[in-house]
Scaffold this active site. Structure first.
Site, PDB file in Angstrom:
ATOM      1  N   LYS A   1       0.845  -1.208   0.000  1.00 30.93           N
ATOM      2  CA  LYS A   1       0.000   0.000   0.000  1.00 30.93           C
ATOM      3  C   LYS A   1       0.877   1.254   0.000  1.00 30.93           C
ATOM      4  CE  LYS A   1      -1.864   1.535   4.087  1.00 30.93           C
ATOM      5  NZ  LYS A   1      -1.479   2.951   4.296  1.00 30.93           N
ATOM      6  N   ASN A   2       1.902   1.244   0.838  1.00 30.29           N
ATOM      7  CA  ASN A   2       2.710   2.452   0.999  1.00 30.29           C
ATOM      8  C   ASN A   2       3.684   2.697  -0.155  1.00 30.29           C
ATOM      9  OD1 ASN A   2       1.330   2.934   3.298  1.00 30.29           O
ATOM     10  ND2 ASN A   2       2.999   2.428   4.710  1.00 30.29           N
TER      11      ASN A   2
ATOM     12  N   ARG B   1       0.424  14.204  13.206  1.00 27.95           N
ATOM     13  CA  ARG B   1       0.811  14.024  11.813  1.00 27.95           C
ATOM     14  C   ARG B   1       0.929  15.341  11.040  1.00 27.95           C
ATOM     15  NH1 ARG B   1      -1.884   8.642   9.446  1.00 27.95           N
ATOM     16  NH2 ARG B   1       0.216   8.324   8.713  1.00 27.95           N
ATOM     17  N   PRO B   2       1.801  16.232  11.462  1.00 23.58           N
ATOM     18  CA  PRO B   2       1.968  17.491  10.726  1.00 23.58           C
ATOM     19  C   PRO B   2       2.637  17.260   9.370  1.00 23.58           C
ATOM     20  CG  PRO B   2       3.590  17.313  12.484  1.00 23.58           C
ATOM     21  CD  PRO B   2       2.737  16.089  12.573  1.00 23.58           C
ATOM     22  N   ILE B   3       2.628  18.280   8.517  1.00 29.02           N
ATOM     23  CA  ILE B   3       3.294  18.151   7.214  1.00 29.02           C
ATOM     24  C   ILE B   3       4.337  19.248   7.024  1.00 29.02           C
ATOM     25  CG2 ILE B   3       1.466  16.867   6.013  1.00 29.02           C
ATOM     26  CD1 ILE B   3       0.619  19.566   4.769  1.00 29.02           C
ATOM     27  N   ASP B   4       4.837  19.772   8.165  1.00 26.30           N
ATOM     28  CA  ASP B   4       5.811  20.865   8.080  1.00 26.30           C
ATOM     29  C   ASP B   4       7.066  20.464   7.297  1.00 26.30           C
ATOM     30  OD1 ASP B   4       6.037  19.129  10.336  1.00 26.30           O
ATOM     31  OD2 ASP B   4       7.673  20.368  11.093  1.00 26.30           O
ATOM     32  N   LEU B   5       7.506  19.211   7.428  1.00 21.81           N
ATOM     33  CA  LEU B   5       8.741  18.803   6.728  1.00 21.81           C
ATOM     34  C   LEU B   5       8.520  18.736   5.215  1.00 21.81           C
ATOM     35  CD1 LEU B   5       9.851  15.959   9.195  1.00 21.81           C
ATOM     36  CD2 LEU B   5      10.760  18.283   9.039  1.00 21.81           C
TER      37      LEU B   5
ATOM     38  N   ARG C   1      -4.403  10.661   4.102  1.00 20.81           N
ATOM     39  CA  ARG C   1      -3.228  11.487   4.352  1.00 20.81           C
ATOM     40  C   ARG C   1      -2.313  11.516   3.120  1.00 20.81           C
ATOM     41  NH1 ARG C   1       0.165  13.939   7.958  1.00 20.81           N
ATOM     42  NH2 ARG C   1       2.357  13.479   7.644  1.00 20.81           N
TER      43      ARG C   1
ATOM     44  N   ASP D   1       3.591   0.496  12.116  1.00 19.44           N
ATOM     45  CA  ASP D   1       2.390  -0.085  11.514  1.00 19.44           C
ATOM     46  C   ASP D   1       2.159  -1.538  11.942  1.00 19.44           C
ATOM     47  OD1 ASP D   1       1.888   2.294  10.270  1.00 19.44           O
ATOM     48  OD2 ASP D   1       2.531   1.658   8.276  1.00 19.44           O
TER      49      ASP D   1
ATOM     50  N   CYS E   1      -6.097   8.160   8.978  1.00 24.54           N
ATOM     51  CA  CYS E   1      -6.379   7.574  10.295  1.00 24.54           C
ATOM     52  C   CYS E   1      -5.953   8.555  11.380  1.00 24.54           C
ATOM     53  CB  CYS E   1      -5.602   6.270  10.479  1.00 24.54           C
ATOM     54  SG  CYS E   1      -6.378   4.841   9.717  1.00 24.54           S
TER      55      CYS E   1
ATOM     56  N   ARG F   1      -9.201  -0.150   4.505  1.00 20.13           N
ATOM     57  CA  ARG F   1      -8.260   0.843   3.949  1.00 20.13           C
ATOM     58  C   ARG F   1      -6.959   0.194   3.504  1.00 20.13           C
ATOM     59  NH1 ARG F   1      -7.960   6.500   6.875  1.00 20.13           N
ATOM     60  NH2 ARG F   1      -6.559   6.618   5.104  1.00 20.13           N
TER      61      ARG F   1
END
Ligand code: UD1
Length: 418
Positions: free
Chosen positions: A22-23, A121-125, A92, A305, A116, A397
Site C-alpha cells: 500500500k505504501n 501528523r503534521p506536514i511541516d517537513l 493522508r 504499523d 487515520c 483501507r
C-alpha cells in the site's frame, strides 16, 4: 455496513501471496502524473486507500483503466492542480500529490490531508522541503496554496526521517533544474521502490535506502510498466496471527530483510522461522514467551504499523512486555477494546504495559483505525468463544480480502451485513 463474526481458537496453516505494498502504490499513483504517457502498476490491492487516491487522480483529469489487478493511469489530459477537501480528508497520502502537481503545473492547491487519527501528523517537513526547492507556500481558507516559477535543486536536511516528506521531495525534484540532495532521508524499502519506479521512467535518483538521496533533475519522464514490492505490513500481520494462534504459515513476496525487526522479536517469542529469498515460513505452538520491550522506530527498526498487531500478540504471551510507540502520539486506542476481551494492558502516553494473561474471551469490539482494527481481529482469532468486530471500513483501507485470506488459513471468520 459490515462486521466480522469470529470464532476464536483455530490454528492457522497455509500459504499467502502478499499484495503490492500500500505504501508504495500510493506514492506511485501520485507519481503517475509526472509523465503524460501511460503508467501501468501491477498487483494493486483492492483497498480503500487506493480507491481514494484514484478519485483524486480522476479529479485531476487522469483516465484510469483497470485490468484484473493492474491499473493504467493516463494523465495526458490532466488539467487540474486542485484537490478539494472532500477528497483529501479521507487520505493522508493526498499530500503526495503536492510534489507531482508542482512538477506538472508549477501550482498546487490542496486542503489539509486527513487519514487515520493516530496523532498530530503534521506536514511541516513536506512544506519546508518544497520551499527549499523554490516553492512559495501560503495557507488560507483551510487550503495549502503552492506556486513556483521554476523548481530548483537544493540541499535539504530533514529534522526527522519522515517517509512522506522524503517521497514528496523526491517527487518534486525529479524534474527540477539541477541536483537535489536529501539528508537524513527515510530508509524504508518503499523509498527504494519509488526510486526504482522513477528511474524506470527515466529519472536519475540514487541513494534511496541509505539515508542520503540524490536526485538529478531530468527534462522529461516516460511511461512505465511496474511491479511494486510486497507489503511487509500485510505479511507481518499474517505472521503475527499465526505466531499468536499457533500453526504454520508461509508468506510469499516479501524479502525477510524488510521485516527483520519483527522476525527477530517473533523468534525471541519462541517461534521457529525459516526464510528463503522472498519466502518466510513461521511455525508456532501458540505458547509464546513475552519479550521485555518492543519500541517502534523508523526503518530498519520495529515498524509502527505493526505495533498494534504485535501488542495483541503480547496479551497472551507468558510474562510482561513494555511497548513504546515513538512515531505517533495516539496509537493505542485499540487497547481499550483489547481490555474488553480480557487483556491486561495499561497505557501511559507513548507506552503500553502488557501483562500476559492465560487467554482472551470473545467480545464485541470496534475498530478505530486501520492497524488497530487488524489487531482486534488477531485478538479475536485466538480468543475463547465468539467475537464481533465493527467499523470494518478502517481495516478495508489497507487489507485486500482480509477475511478471505484468513479463512483460507483455517480461521473461522465471516463478514456479514449489519
Ligand atoms: C508513512 C506510512 C505510514 C507509517 C509511517 C511511519 C505511507 C502512505 N504511510 O506515513 O503507514 O505509519 O510512514 O512509518 O507511506 N512528521 C512531522 N512533520 C512532517 C512529517 C512527519 O513532524 O512533515 C512526523 C510525524 O508526525 C510522525 C513522524 O514524523 O511523528 C513519522 O511520520 P512519517 O514518516 O512522515 O509518516 P507518513 O509518511 O505520514
Amino acid at each position: 455496513m459490515d462486521k466480522y463474526i469470529i470464532n476464536g481458537g483455530e490454528k492457522l496453516f497455509g500459504s499467502i501471496e502478499i499484495q503490492s505494498a500500500k505504501n508504495t502504490v500510493l506514492p506511485l499513483l501520485a507519481a503517475s502524473i509526472l509523465t503524460d504517457e501511460p503508467v501501468r502498476i501491477r498487483g494493486v490491492p483492492k483497498i480503500n486507500d487506493v480507491e481514494s487516491m484514484l478519485l483524486i487522480l480522476s479529479e485531476v483529469g487522469c483516465k484510469i483503466t483497470r485490468k484484473k489487478d493492474s491499473l493504467v493511469i493516463d494523465s495526458s489530459n490532466a488539467v487540474s492542480h486542485e484537490i478539494p477537501t472532500r477528497l483529501t480528508k479521507e487520505l493522508r497520502s493526498s499530500v503526495f500529490m503536492l510534489g507531482p502537481l508542482l512538477s506538472r503545473f508549477r501550482r498546487a492547491k490542496i486542503s489539509y490531508p486527513g487519514g487515520c487519527d493516530i496523532g498530530l501528523r503534521p506536514i511541516d517537513l513536506h512544506l519546508s522541503g518544497l520551499q527549499r526547492l523554490g516553492v512559495e507556500i501560503a495557507e488560507r481558507d483551510g487550503y495549502i496554496h503552492c506556486e513556483t516559477q521554476k523548481l530548483l535543486g537544493a540541499e535539504i536536511l530533514l529534522d526527522f526521517p519522515s517517509v512522506g516528506a522524503t517521497e514528496n521531495i523526491i517527487l518534486a525534484a525529479v524534474k527540477a533544474d539541477g541536483i537535489t540532495v536529501i539528508r537524513n532521508a527515510a530508509k524504508e524499502p518503499e523509498i527504494i521502490d519509488l526510486q526504482h519506479f522513477l528511474n524506470a521512467m527515466g529519472a536519475k535518483v540514487c541513494g534511496a535506502g541509505g539515508g542520503t538521496v540524490a536526485i538529478e533533475g531530468v527534462k522529461r519522464l516516460h511511461g512505465v510498466d511496474f511491479v511494486p514490492i510486497g507489503d511487509r505490513i500485510e505479511a507481518g500481520t499474517y505472521l503475527i496471527a499465526a505466531a499468536s494462534c499457533g500453526g504454520e504459515i508461509e508468506t510469499q513476496g516479501v524479502p525477510p530483510e524488510n521485516i527483520a525487526a519483527l522476525l527477530h522479536k517473533l523468534r525471541e517469542n519462541g517461534c521457529k522461522i525459516y526464510t528463503k529469498n522472498d519466502k518466510i515460513v513461521l511455525t508456532s505452538n501458540g505458547a509464546l514467551r513475552a519479550v521485555n520491550i518492543v519500541e517502534t522506530m523508523p526503518f530498519p527498526g520495529f515498524p509502527t504499523d505493526l505495533q498494534a498487531q504485535y501488542t495483541a500478540l503480547c496479551t497472551t504471551a507468558k510474562g510482561s512486555t513494555l511497548v513504546v510507540e515513538n512515531l505517533f502520539e495516539t496509537r493505542y486506542r485499540y487497547a481499550a477494546e483489547l481490555k474488553r476481551m480480557g487483556a491486561d494492558v495499561t497505557v501511559r502516553g507513548r507506552t503500553a504495559f502488557v501483562r500476559g494473561v492465560e487467554r482472551l474471551h470473545g467480545a464485541c469490539v470496534t475498530a478505530g483505525d486501520l492497524r488497530g482494527g487488524a489487531a482486534l481481529v488477531l485478538a479475536a482469532l485466538k480468543a475463547e468463544g465468539q467475537s464481533s468486530v465493527v467499523e470494518l471500513s478502517y481495516i478495508d483501507r489497507g487489507y485486500d480480502d482480509f477475511e478471505g485470506k484468513l479463512r483460507r488459513l483455517g480461521a473461522k471468520i465471516r463478514r456479514v451485513r449489519i
